[in-house]
Design a protein around this motif. Structure first.
Motif, PDB file in Angstrom:
ATOM      1  N   GLU A  35     -49.336  58.886 -74.443  1.00  0.00           N
ATOM      2  CA  GLU A  35     -49.255  57.446 -74.256  1.00  0.00           C
ATOM      3  C   GLU A  35     -50.321  56.975 -73.266  1.00  0.00           C
ATOM      4  OE1 GLU A  35     -45.656  55.341 -74.014  1.00  0.00           O
ATOM      5  OE2 GLU A  35     -44.448  56.850 -75.031  1.00  0.00           O
ATOM      6  N   PRO A  36     -50.722  55.706 -73.342  1.00  0.00           N
ATOM      7  CA  PRO A  36     -51.724  55.190 -72.401  1.00  0.00           C
ATOM      8  C   PRO A  36     -51.200  55.176 -70.962  1.00  0.00           C
ATOM      9  CG  PRO A  36     -51.456  53.725 -74.290  1.00  0.00           C
ATOM     10  CD  PRO A  36     -50.324  54.693 -74.339  1.00  0.00           C
ATOM     11  N   SER A  37     -52.094  55.467 -69.997  1.00  0.00           N
ATOM     12  CA  SER A  37     -51.728  55.439 -68.566  1.00  0.00           C
ATOM     13  C   SER A  37     -51.835  54.002 -68.071  1.00  0.00           C
ATOM     14  CB  SER A  37     -52.664  56.346 -67.766  1.00  0.00           C
ATOM     15  OG  SER A  37     -52.679  57.638 -68.282  1.00  0.00           O
ATOM     16  N   ILE A  38     -50.885  53.190 -68.489  1.00  0.00           N
ATOM     17  CA  ILE A  38     -50.957  51.751 -68.183  1.00  0.00           C
ATOM     18  C   ILE A  38     -49.549  51.187 -67.986  1.00  0.00           C
ATOM     19  CG2 ILE A  38     -51.065  51.210 -70.657  1.00  0.00           C
ATOM     20  CD1 ILE A  38     -52.861  48.848 -69.990  1.00  0.00           C
ATOM     21  N   GLU A  54     -46.000  50.705 -74.965  1.00  0.00           N
ATOM     22  CA  GLU A  54     -45.426  49.356 -74.954  1.00  0.00           C
ATOM     23  C   GLU A  54     -46.261  48.433 -74.051  1.00  0.00           C
ATOM     24  OE1 GLU A  54     -41.273  47.079 -73.783  1.00  0.00           O
ATOM     25  OE2 GLU A  54     -41.324  49.272 -73.641  1.00  0.00           O
ATOM     26  N   ALA A  55     -46.706  48.968 -72.909  1.00  0.00           N
ATOM     27  CA  ALA A  55     -47.532  48.191 -71.973  1.00  0.00           C
ATOM     28  C   ALA A  55     -48.908  47.895 -72.587  1.00  0.00           C
ATOM     29  CB  ALA A  55     -47.697  48.961 -70.664  1.00  0.00           C
ATOM     30  N   ARG A  56     -49.466  48.866 -73.316  1.00  0.00           N
ATOM     31  CA  ARG A  56     -50.782  48.662 -73.937  1.00  0.00           C
ATOM     32  C   ARG A  56     -50.728  47.520 -74.962  1.00  0.00           C
ATOM     33  NH1 ARG A  56     -53.597  49.265 -78.229  1.00  0.00           N
ATOM     34  NH2 ARG A  56     -51.870  50.127 -79.434  1.00  0.00           N
ATOM     35  N   MET A  58     -48.711  45.023 -74.891  1.00  0.00           N
ATOM     36  CA  MET A  58     -48.519  43.752 -74.179  1.00  0.00           C
ATOM     37  C   MET A  58     -49.775  43.311 -73.432  1.00  0.00           C
ATOM     38  SD  MET A  58     -44.791  44.243 -72.388  1.00  0.00           S
ATOM     39  CE  MET A  58     -44.837  42.705 -71.469  1.00  0.00           C
ATOM     40  N   ALA A  59     -50.639  44.280 -73.082  1.00  0.00           N
ATOM     41  CA  ALA A  59     -51.745  44.053 -72.139  1.00  0.00           C
ATOM     42  C   ALA A  59     -52.620  42.842 -72.462  1.00  0.00           C
ATOM     43  CB  ALA A  59     -52.613  45.308 -72.028  1.00  0.00           C
ATOM     44  N   GLY A  60     -52.925  42.638 -73.738  1.00  0.00           N
ATOM     45  CA  GLY A  60     -53.799  41.519 -74.098  1.00  0.00           C
ATOM     46  C   GLY A  60     -53.093  40.180 -74.166  1.00  0.00           C
ATOM     47  N   HIS A  61     -51.770  40.173 -73.970  1.00  0.00           N
ATOM     48  CA  HIS A  61     -50.996  38.933 -74.158  1.00  0.00           C
ATOM     49  C   HIS A  61     -50.136  38.590 -72.949  1.00  0.00           C
ATOM     50  CE1 HIS A  61     -52.078  39.677 -78.371  1.00  0.00           C
ATOM     51  NE2 HIS A  61     -51.654  40.894 -78.175  1.00  0.00           N
ATOM     52  N   VAL A  62     -50.487  39.120 -71.784  1.00  0.00           N
ATOM     53  CA  VAL A  62     -49.625  38.887 -70.614  1.00  0.00           C
ATOM     54  C   VAL A  62     -49.797  37.468 -70.072  1.00  0.00           C
ATOM     55  CG1 VAL A  62     -49.484  41.296 -69.878  1.00  0.00           C
ATOM     56  CG2 VAL A  62     -51.340  39.879 -69.024  1.00  0.00           C
ATOM     57  N   THR A  63     -48.721  36.954 -69.488  1.00  0.00           N
ATOM     58  CA  THR A  63     -48.736  35.621 -68.876  1.00  0.00           C
ATOM     59  C   THR A  63     -49.211  35.744 -67.418  1.00  0.00           C
ATOM     60  OG1 THR A  63     -46.393  35.951 -68.402  1.00  0.00           O
ATOM     61  CG2 THR A  63     -46.939  34.664 -70.360  1.00  0.00           C
ATOM     62  N   SER A  64     -49.412  34.620 -66.756  1.00  0.00           N
ATOM     63  CA  SER A  64     -49.988  34.625 -65.401  1.00  0.00           C
ATOM     64  C   SER A  64     -49.098  35.313 -64.362  1.00  0.00           C
ATOM     65  CB  SER A  64     -50.277  33.200 -64.954  1.00  0.00           C
ATOM     66  OG  SER A  64     -49.080  32.439 -65.004  1.00  0.00           O
ATOM     67  N   ASN A  65     -47.799  35.409 -64.655  1.00  0.00           N
ATOM     68  CA  ASN A  65     -46.899  36.044 -63.676  1.00  0.00           C
ATOM     69  C   ASN A  65     -46.850  37.568 -63.862  1.00  0.00           C
ATOM     70  OD1 ASN A  65     -45.490  35.770 -66.159  1.00  0.00           O
ATOM     71  ND2 ASN A  65     -43.553  36.139 -65.088  1.00  0.00           N
ATOM     72  N   MET A  66     -47.631  38.072 -64.812  1.00  0.00           N
ATOM     73  CA  MET A  66     -47.641  39.523 -65.056  1.00  0.00           C
ATOM     74  C   MET A  66     -49.003  40.119 -64.739  1.00  0.00           C
ATOM     75  SD  MET A  66     -45.510  39.998 -68.538  1.00  0.00           S
ATOM     76  CE  MET A  66     -44.050  39.023 -68.833  1.00  0.00           C
ATOM     77  N   LYS A  85     -43.549  56.026 -60.787  1.00  0.00           N
ATOM     78  CA  LYS A  85     -42.624  55.453 -61.774  1.00  0.00           C
ATOM     79  C   LYS A  85     -43.077  55.779 -63.203  1.00  0.00           C
ATOM     80  CE  LYS A  85     -40.601  51.664 -59.101  1.00  0.00           C
ATOM     81  NZ  LYS A  85     -41.019  52.079 -57.755  1.00  0.00           N
ATOM     82  N   MET A  86     -44.394  55.713 -63.424  1.00  0.00           N
ATOM     83  CA  MET A  86     -44.948  56.009 -64.744  1.00  0.00           C
ATOM     84  C   MET A  86     -44.710  57.480 -65.106  1.00  0.00           C
ATOM     85  SD  MET A  86     -48.859  55.320 -66.059  1.00  0.00           S
ATOM     86  CE  MET A  86     -49.603  56.751 -65.259  1.00  0.00           C
ATOM     87  N   LEU A  87     -44.952  58.364 -64.144  1.00  0.00           N
ATOM     88  CA  LEU A  87     -44.734  59.800 -64.378  1.00  0.00           C
ATOM     89  C   LEU A  87     -43.267  60.091 -64.680  1.00  0.00           C
ATOM     90  CD1 LEU A  87     -46.639  62.181 -61.921  1.00  0.00           C
ATOM     91  CD2 LEU A  87     -46.510  62.321 -64.392  1.00  0.00           C
ATOM     92  N   LYS A  88     -42.392  59.475 -63.878  1.00  0.00           N
ATOM     93  CA  LYS A  88     -40.942  59.672 -64.057  1.00  0.00           C
ATOM     94  C   LYS A  88     -40.521  59.253 -65.470  1.00  0.00           C
ATOM     95  CE  LYS A  88     -38.536  59.192 -60.252  1.00  0.00           C
ATOM     96  NZ  LYS A  88     -37.874  58.591 -59.102  1.00  0.00           N
TER      97      LYS A  88
END
Length: 336
Positions: A35-38, A54-56, A58-66, A85-88
């Motif tokens: 999986e991507p390290s993101i 899942e984060a990858r 979302m990455a191109g469509h995030v809102t200003s609070n993210m 947290k990502m490793l866990k």
């Protein structure tokens, strides 16, 4: 070094924690996660919204609070809290129903890593739930995963071109004899393409498009029949959508500095290699591993510039994770 009792049982894992991707290998099951390290972080709730694939998405469509966070840059952890947290998350996902039992984890690190950085990786891996941690240098993991017997007294030259770093090392008797690391690899290729298209064609393109160009028409050497790709982006002058035709010869020119730095690093390591091991390398050739090694003609370029037979291994992207997973077992055999 791992003791005789140190052979990894089926539930123990090896992790290739890369700048771009994280791969997890289980000694019982093989490659179980890629999986991507993101990470996507929600600034309002101060919580992580998504990790990995899942984060990858979302990455191109995030809102200003993210915020999109890549916690590892050029092979170095830049955000410990997020990396933990990502490793866990990845470990739990890879272990599945066995997650209640703390695993022993081998984790690979760049060969040029400092002592402080080594301690940081170790600490984060323990915090993420490891019972015991082994750090494996990337070229050794790459060699093991490629099927090279690193325990023998022969010189093997491994060039691991990852996302953030390229590691070059001569390996013999289970250890690194000469090594060098350069912060030029797959991500630098993408960046070079992005900048070339902006400067030469006045076109803004995203990282995903730059990577697509690299995969489809990227090359390190001149081709008899250059390929052409239609590239869409935003015109710098007008701000409107624009489409251009890009050739593989242009991409080769864009990548020349980056590929040249990798070749120079290989050259430098060869110059420092003891004569007996250098003779082994001439006989056995240079082995390329890592996702960046998949750039078309990279092996040909290194061979042209060094005069040494060069081969890109099959499944180049996975071999470091596989080798990391097998590391403890192989080192245990050396102790016997």
């Amino acid at each position: 070094m791992v003791g005789k009792e140190g052979i990894m049982p089926a539930s123990d894992i090896g992790i290739d924690l890369g700048t771009k991707n994280c791969l997890v290998y289980s000694t019982g099951k093989g490659l179980v996660l890629q999986e991507p390290s993101i990470v996507v972080y929600d600034k309002d709730t101060e919580k992580i919204r998504a990790i990995g694939e899942e984060a990858r998405q979302m990455a191109g469509h995030v809102t200003s609070n993210m915020e999109v966070i890549r916690p590892i840059r050029q092979g170095v952890i830049v955000d410990f809290n997020v990396t933990e947290k990502m490793l866990k998350y990845f470990i739990t996902k890879a272990m599945g129903s066995r997650a209640f039992r703390k695993p022993r984890i081998s984790i690979c690190v760049p060969s040029g890593i400092t002592e402080i950085e080594r301690k940081a990786v170790e600490e984060v891996t323990y915090q993420a739930g490891a019972r015991q941690v082994f750090l494996v240098e990337e070229p050794i993991a790459g060699a093991i995963g490629s099927g090279v017997d690193v325990t023998k007294p022969f010189g093997n030259l491994i060039v691991d071109i990852g996302g953030g770093t390229t590691d070059v090392a001569v390996i013999s008797l289970g250890g690194v004899v000469v090594s060098a690391s350069v912060k030029v690899a797959g991500d630098a290729f993408d960046q070079a393409i992005l900048e070339y298209v902006r400067k030469t064609h006045s076109l803004f393109i995203g990282e995903d498009m730059a990577e697509e160009i690299k995969i489809k028409i990227g090359t390190a050497v001149e081709e008899a029949n250059p390929q052409v790709l239609e590239v869409k982006g935003r015109n710098i002058m007008t701000g409107l959508p624009k489409q251009i035709k890009l050739t593989s010869e242009e991409v080769r020119a864009a990548l020349r500095d980056a590929t040249g730095q990798i070749v120079e690093t290989v050259h430098g390591v060869l110059e420092k290699t003891p004569p007996e091991l250098a003779a082994d390398i001439v006989d056995r050739g240079i082995v390329l591993t890592g996702g960046g090694a998949l750039l078309k003609g990279m092996d040909v370029l290194i061979e042209q510039k060094t005069g040494v037979n060069t081969l890109t291994v099959q499944n180049a992207m996975n071999v470091v994770a596989v080798g990391t997973g097998k590391y403890a077992e192989i080192m245990a055999r050396m102790d016997e």
